[in-house]
Design a protein around this motif. Structure first.
Motif, short mmCIF file in Angstrom:
data_model
loop_
_atom_site.label_atom_id
_atom_site.label_comp_id
_atom_site.label_asym_id
_atom_site.label_seq_id
_atom_site.Cartn_x
_atom_site.Cartn_y
_atom_site.Cartn_z
N ALA A 1 -42.80 6.15 0.92
CA ALA A 1 -44.07 5.70 1.52
C ALA A 1 -44.00 4.31 2.12
N GLN A 2 -43.12 3.45 1.51
CA GLN A 2 -42.93 2.06 2.28
C GLN A 2 -41.94 2.34 3.35
N MET A 3 -40.71 3.04 3.34
CA MET A 3 -39.75 3.03 4.28
C MET A 3 -40.03 4.14 5.45
N TYR A 4 -40.71 5.09 5.05
CA TYR A 4 -40.76 6.56 6.17
C TYR A 4 -42.35 6.66 6.59
N LEU A 5 -43.20 6.73 5.69
CA LEU A 5 -44.52 7.05 6.07
C LEU A 5 -45.60 6.18 6.35
N GLU B 1 -44.24 0.03 7.26
CA GLU B 1 -43.61 -1.23 6.61
C GLU B 1 -42.10 -1.23 6.62
N GLY B 2 -41.64 -0.16 6.83
CA GLY B 2 -40.18 0.00 6.90
C GLY B 2 -39.59 0.58 8.14
N ILE B 3 -39.23 1.50 8.14
CA ILE B 3 -38.25 2.20 9.58
C ILE B 3 -39.16 2.06 10.67
N TYR B 4 -40.36 2.29 10.55
CA TYR B 4 -41.24 2.20 11.78
C TYR B 4 -41.98 0.95 11.98
N GLY B 5 -41.33 -0.01 11.39
CA GLY B 5 -42.14 -1.53 11.53
C GLY B 5 -41.57 -2.25 12.63
N VAL B 6 -41.94 -3.53 12.60
CA VAL B 6 -42.03 -4.39 13.86
C VAL B 6 -40.58 -4.32 14.65
N PRO B 7 -39.36 -4.30 13.69
CA PRO B 7 -38.24 -4.09 14.61
C PRO B 7 -38.29 -3.07 15.62
N LEU B 8 -38.61 -1.84 15.16
CA LEU B 8 -38.59 -0.41 15.92
C LEU B 8 -39.70 -0.82 16.97
N GLY B 9 -40.76 -1.38 16.68
CA GLY B 9 -41.85 -1.33 17.64
C GLY B 9 -41.46 -2.17 18.72
N VAL B 10 -40.73 -3.40 18.39
CA VAL B 10 -40.09 -4.08 19.54
C VAL B 10 -39.27 -3.47 20.40
N GLY C 1 -35.11 -2.04 9.63
CA GLY C 1 -36.29 -2.04 8.87
C GLY C 1 -36.47 -1.77 7.33
N ILE C 2 -35.41 -0.80 7.10
CA ILE C 2 -35.45 -0.75 5.48
C ILE C 2 -35.20 -1.91 4.75
N VAL C 3 -34.24 -2.81 5.37
CA VAL C 3 -34.24 -4.19 4.77
C VAL C 3 -35.47 -4.88 4.85
N VAL C 4 -36.22 -4.87 5.71
CA VAL C 4 -37.37 -5.84 5.96
C VAL C 4 -38.55 -5.01 5.00
N GLY C 5 -38.53 -3.77 4.83
CA GLY C 5 -39.46 -3.06 3.78
C GLY C 5 -39.01 -3.35 2.38
#
Length: 703
Positions: free
Chosen positions: A198-202, A205-214, A464-468
């Motif tokens: 839930a945190q990392m993928y769905l 907060e994780g993979i689809y977080g701020v870094p990927l958004g940028v 993003g996994i690390v950030v999550g």
């Protein structure tokens, strides 16, 4: 890298060197081929169906990114499709191992991984409504797809950016799951697989977080802009321009290399791409002028590595700094401007000192391109760059819109430049090829831009996994306690630890991922402990500190790929090249310490005591000029101290005096505080006196 592959690259480098030196131009396709081979990518000829499959997918990605930049689309869906394109291209371009049999064909398992990985990334967009309607109550299907996708994502990361980042992500995932079994100081209650997914993928907060958004929102457009500008011929123009104006001076080709790399850094965020673009031209010329192979390669490495410091592109990490801190990208560009320019001018100074030590002469002006003609020949390349800076800094529009509008302006220029040259420069009729060449270049530029984005998209996703994990486990507070204990509250020790961690991780991680991992863990610690030590430091200083050391890792042996690329061109030892390049870049390593303790170097006048993200810029032009000039003198002092040379060889006392001058020029606030000086101008004056003393000493010396 296999022996056969090394031989192929060496043969191609020899061919491109010959073109560069004899004709002053290089084949863009051959240049791109060398770069892809250095980075272990598959490179198929246009006659291959694989070539067109990859090219059309990459082109479609660029079209998609341009579309969503103008027409509003839900940001989570944009991130999902963005990563899906990257996953598909990762498995089609990068083989399971860098061996000829895997490089020459796309294997059946690569197709399966590309399809499953692409669908796994796109699942968030495909079932967006369903996932939005069941937050925290996910289906078994969601969890299973998440687990499979993360495994494939980590394999894609291993192929594209090396195993180090994937291992870091696995360590954090293991920490999330098994935290309760660890020593008490770092333990937590542990999270279920469902909670981790839930945190990392769905969620975002994780993979689809701020870094990927940028990566999806800003970085792609700037990378695409750089790829189009390079394809249009701007890189070649910058090299010729630098060589025309600097070639006649002592060590001219090396000075041209620094300037050309700095100009190329404006449009490129990649150290390796910068090396290949400028190095195939400048390294042979440096060797011809008398530079030893290792030093010729090292100059190019140092110049190209620093290319990521040059606004407006600055690599992906600069955009993430802005997003993390809630700043406009323009603010990051302004803050980074003086350190970047000072660093480049100091490298130019180092090259001058090296040339004097080696007794090198300049090139015969008769053999150089004509200055005025060369300058005028590529003025149209500067129009989109100037427009981009104008929209960013003067109009202060968003980075996304600035890049988007600059891309369209550049495309128009690319279409009309060939007919214009035919009519007004070459004085001939416009042919069909003149009309279509611009469109061909746009297609290739869009394909190259997408290919260049694959490592960045994957790096931001995995990071993003690390950030999550940090959010999920609360390890940030734990780390603060640990570092506080290790450093005994000493901020200088904290900075040294951060620099060391960045350099070590940077040996295996790309700059962007390195920045995300280290900044997420250490930036809050740096700011807290700095405040406890009586320093009010803006958050951007801490983040730029990490960013700088992440960049320096690109030429740090034994891994630095930029050093390997330059060494391959120079036919030099890569380890010696890396060590020499790092020696040249030591000047850049002291800059973060300087602007951390003297934020005026970032043009910051004051910082909000209650919110480290808020600050005001210095707006007095005279004050800005003084800061720039004294920072430059400080960097020149450090360079003379490390090179052991000024107007002649410096003795140990003179080198020590130069080192004393560094903080007098660059840390006047601390000199006023600890030496009880009346004001910072006295500090500057003492530094100037030291320079005068050394100058007169060396002038009067007979040796």
């Amino acid at each position: 890298m296999s022996k056969k592959l090394e031989e192929n690259i060496e043969k191609e480098v020899d061919e491109i060197e010959k073109e560069a030196v004899e004709e002053g131009k290089v084949d863009k396709d051959l240049e791109e081929k060398i770069l892809t081979e250095l980075e272990g990518q598959r490179n198929f000829p246009p006659s291959s169906i694989y070539y067109w499959i990859i090219a059309l997918i990459a082109f479609a990605w660029s079209v998609y990114q341009l579309y969503v930049s103008y027409f509003p689309v839900n940001s989570t869906i944009v991130r999902s499709i963005h990563l899906a394109f990257a996953m598909v291209l990762a498995f089609l371009i990068y083989p399971i191992a860098k061996k000829p049999k895997f490089l020459q064909n796309i294997q059946w398992w690569d197709w399966i991984l590309a399809i499953v990985g692409g669908l796994g990334a796109a699942y968030i967009a495909i079932d967006y409504v369903g996932l939005s309607n069941r937050p925290g109550d996910y289906l078994t299907r969601d969890i299973v797809i998440g687990v499979i996708f993360i495994i494939i994502l980590l394999e894609a990361g291993r192929r594209v950016i090396g195993i180090a980042l994937s291992i870091v992500a696995i360590v954090f995932l293991a920490y999330d799951k098994f935290g309760q079994y660890l020593p008490e100081i770092i333990s937590h209650k542990g999270a279920s697989v469902e909670k981790i997914m839930a945190q990392m993928y769905l969620t975002t907060e994780g993979i689809y977080g701020v870094p990927l958004g940028v990566s999806a929102g800003f970085v792609f457009l700037f990378v695409l802009f750089g790829a189009l500008l390079e394809r249009a011929g701007a890189g070649e123009y910058f090299i010729k321009l630098a060589y025309a104006f600097l070639g006649k001076y002592s060590g001219g080709p090396a000075k041209a290399s620094v300037v050309a790399s700095g100009l190329t850094g404006i449009i490129s965020g990649s150290s390796t791409a910068n090396v290949v673009t400028t190095g195939v031209f400048t390294i042979p010329l440096m060797k011809k002028a008398g530079f030893p192979p290792e030093k010729a390669a090292a100059v190019e490495v140092a110049a190209s590595t620093n290319g990521q410091l040059m606004p407006p592109v600055m690599g992906a990490a600069a955009f993430i700094i802005a997003e993390f801190l809630g700043l406009s990208y323009t603010d990051v560009v302004i803050a980074a401007a003086i350190p970047a320019v000072v660093s480049y001018l100091a490298l130019l100074y180092i090259v001058h000192l090296e040339s004097k030590k080696l007794g090198l002469k300049g090139e015969d002006p008769k053999n150089l391109p004509p200055k005025l003609k060369t300058f005028i020949s590529g003025l149209h390349y500067l129009i989109p760059v100037a427009y981009l800076m104008y929209v960013l800094i003067v109009l202060r529009q968003s980075a996304q819109m600035a890049a988007f509008s600059a891309i369209w302006l550049l495309m128009v220029i690319m279409i009309i430049q060939y007919p214009f040259m035919a009519l007004f420069i070459e004085k001939r009729k416009v042919t069909k090829q003149d009309f279509i060449q611009g469109f061909i270049d746009i297609f290739h530029g869009m394909v190259n831009g997408a290919r260049n984005m694959v490592p960045i998209a994957l790096a931001t996703a995995i990071a993003g996994i690390v950030v999550g994990s940090i959010t999920l486990t609360g390890i940030g507070q734990v780390l603060l306690d640990i570092i506080d204990t290790l450093s005994n509250g000493n901020i200088l020790i904290v900075l040294l630890l951060t620099a060391f961690i960045s350099l070590i991780l940077g040996m295996g991680l790309p700059t962007t991922a390195n920045y995300i991992v280290v900044a997420s863990l250490t930036a809050p610690v740096m700011l807290t402990l700095a405040h406890d030590n009586g320093f009010l430091i803006p958050a951007i200083a801490a983040h730029l500190f990490v960013f700088y050391f992440g960049i320096l890792a690109d030429d740090t042996p034994p891994v630095g790929i930029a050093a390997y690329a330059a060494a391959g061109i120079a036919k030099a030892d890569p380890i010696k090249t890396g060590l020499q390049g790092f020696a040249y870049d030591i000047r850049t390593a002291i800059l973060p310490f300087m602007f951390f303790f003297n934020t005026e170097l970032l043009l910051i006048a004051s910082t909000n005591e209650w919110d480290y993200n808020e600050f005001t810029f210095i707006d007095n032009p005279l004050k800005i000029a003084i800061i720039f000039l004294t920072a430059l003198l400080g960097m020149f002092s450090f360079s003379s101290a490390t090179q052991g040379y000024f107007i002649k060889k410096a003795n140990i006392i003179q080198r020590a005096l130069f080192l004393i001058a560094v903080p007098l020029f660059m840390l006047p606030n601390l000199m006023v505080k600890y030496l009880h000086l009346p004001n910072e101008y006295i500090s500057y004056a003492i530094g100037l006196v030291i320079w005068v003393v050394i100058y007169l000493w060396q002038k009067s010396s007979k040796n």
